[in-house]
Design an enzyme around this catalytic site. Structure first.
Site, short mmCIF file in Angstrom:
data_model
loop_
_atom_site.label_atom_id
_atom_site.label_comp_id
_atom_site.label_asym_id
_atom_site.label_seq_id
_atom_site.Cartn_x
_atom_site.Cartn_y
_atom_site.Cartn_z
N GLY A 1 -21.63 36.72 25.30
CA GLY A 1 -22.78 37.52 25.66
C GLY A 1 -24.05 36.89 25.14
N GLU A 2 -25.02 37.74 24.80
CA GLU A 2 -26.32 37.33 24.26
C GLU A 2 -27.22 36.66 25.29
OE1 GLU A 2 -25.91 34.81 20.83
OE2 GLU A 2 -24.60 36.21 19.76
N GLY A 3 -26.66 36.23 26.42
CA GLY A 3 -27.39 35.40 27.38
C GLY A 3 -26.99 33.94 27.30
#
Length: 354
Positions: free
Chosen positions: A316-318
């Site tokens: 995740g997180e980008g």
């Protein structure tokens, strides 16, 4: 007219003439037609989004939405809730994976508190807090309908602020311990798939934890009975604040004819909500990668999106979106820098073989 409705009204189909011109230029470059595969698809999509057959990227921005989830009370995550705000501080200090990958891609990161359970103070943190985390969705709706709409509109505002500052492409990022649980619930509600296809281990659940998580999701859906025909109802009952914020980022990007790179499982849950609110928004989405979360592939298939990368990632997180920036950049350079058959003096006629 509300902010959400005004934004929806501005989302249009892609520019077909720009796509046609981009294709015509691709076809005269010194290569067999279509031989650069996904790179050529990206060029045409960017042309349709921007209206420019020779699209170029300027400032790249990853927007990380952070929010907490009441459902963590049910033991659905291997990590405690305080990790949400701790990781937000890590993002702001520049020490997380998304920071490293964004720097490498030449992208800026902005982080937004849309629903962290505690108040975090930092000069670089955008505050759009709708509430201090969601309710436990096994006991009732995660949030009210008005809160869900406000969170979507907050995401639109953040997107518009970055676009006004010069962003030419946005990417979605998330932080929220427990957020694979509402993401799996959203997938199950919209597709009706078996729970086994929707739920994964998240941050590292063991077999017992995985079984408990599946039971929790089924219970939340049974108690709340979200209407798959009403995406705001689904979002409010079994969603999350950061998912709502990312929904707004996606819709805001589409309304301003800005491409948005979708990260992993949580971001794609937001993409599903956005696509249900306004199907035309899907045309503005670029799927960065396919996550190891088992439901992510089904999400992408449901949206009709093909991921650029297959990296066995599930952070995740980008992070996947930041990596995809390199490929998207490469596509635009192919379109603008490759020689044509005519300019290079290369024969275009194929050989005739009897």
């Amino acid at each position: 007219m509300s902010k959400l409705n005004e934004t929806i009204s501005r989302i249009t189909d892609l520019n077909k003439e720009a796509i046609k011109k981009a294709q015509q230029h691709l076809d005269i470059l010194t290569k067999p037609q279509g031989s650069l595969g996904i790179l050529e698809d990206i060029v045409k999509q960017l042309a349709g989004i921007t209206g420019n057959p020779m699209p170029k990227l300027g400032e790249k921005v990853v927007i990380i939405m952070a929010g907490d989830h009441g459902v963590v009370e049910e033991g659905v995550s291997a990590f405690p809730q305080e990790v949400t705000y701790q990781m937000v501080l890590n993002f702001l200090a520049g020490g997380a994976a998304i920071n490293v990958l964004s720097r490498h891609a030449g992208a800026k990161i902005v982080c937004c508190d849309i629903g962290i359970a505690v108040d975090v103070k930092h000069p670089d943190l955008i505050i759009k807090k709708v509430r201090h985390g969601t309710n436990n969705m096994t006991k009732g709706p995660a949030m009210s309908r008005s809160e869900a709409i406000r969170a979507v509109e907050a995401g639109i505002e953040v997107a518009e602020e970055q676009i006004a500052k010069g962003a030419t492409i946005l990417a979605t990022g998330d932080m929220g311990i427990g957020n694979t649980t509402p993401s799996s619930a959203i997938l199950k509600v919209f597709t009706g798939c078996p729970i086994e296809k929707a739920v994964g281990r998240g941050t590292g659940l063991n077999d017992n934890g995985l079984a408990r998580k599946a039971m929790v999701i089924n219970r939340a859906i049974e108690i709340n009975n979200p209407d798959p025909g009403d995406p705001i109802d689904v979002l409010s009952k079994v969603g999350g604040l950061e998912i709502a914020g990312l929904t707004g980022v996606i819709l805001g990007s589409a309304a301003h004819k800005i491409p948005v790179v979708i990260d992993g499982f949580i971001s794609t849950a937001a993409a599903m909500i956005a696509g249900k609110i306004e199907p035309k928004a899907i045309n503005y989405m670029i799927a960065s990668h396919v996550s190891e979360e088992p439901g992510h592939k089904l999400m992408l298939e449901t949206l009709g999106l093909s991921p650029i990368l297959h990296m066995k990632m599930r952070l995740g997180e980008g992070t996947g979106a930041a990596l995809a920036f390199h490929i998207i950049d490469a596509a635009t350079h192919v379109q603008s820098e490759m020689a044509t058959f005519e300019s290079a003096g290369v024969t275009t006629a194929p050989l005739t073989i009897d």
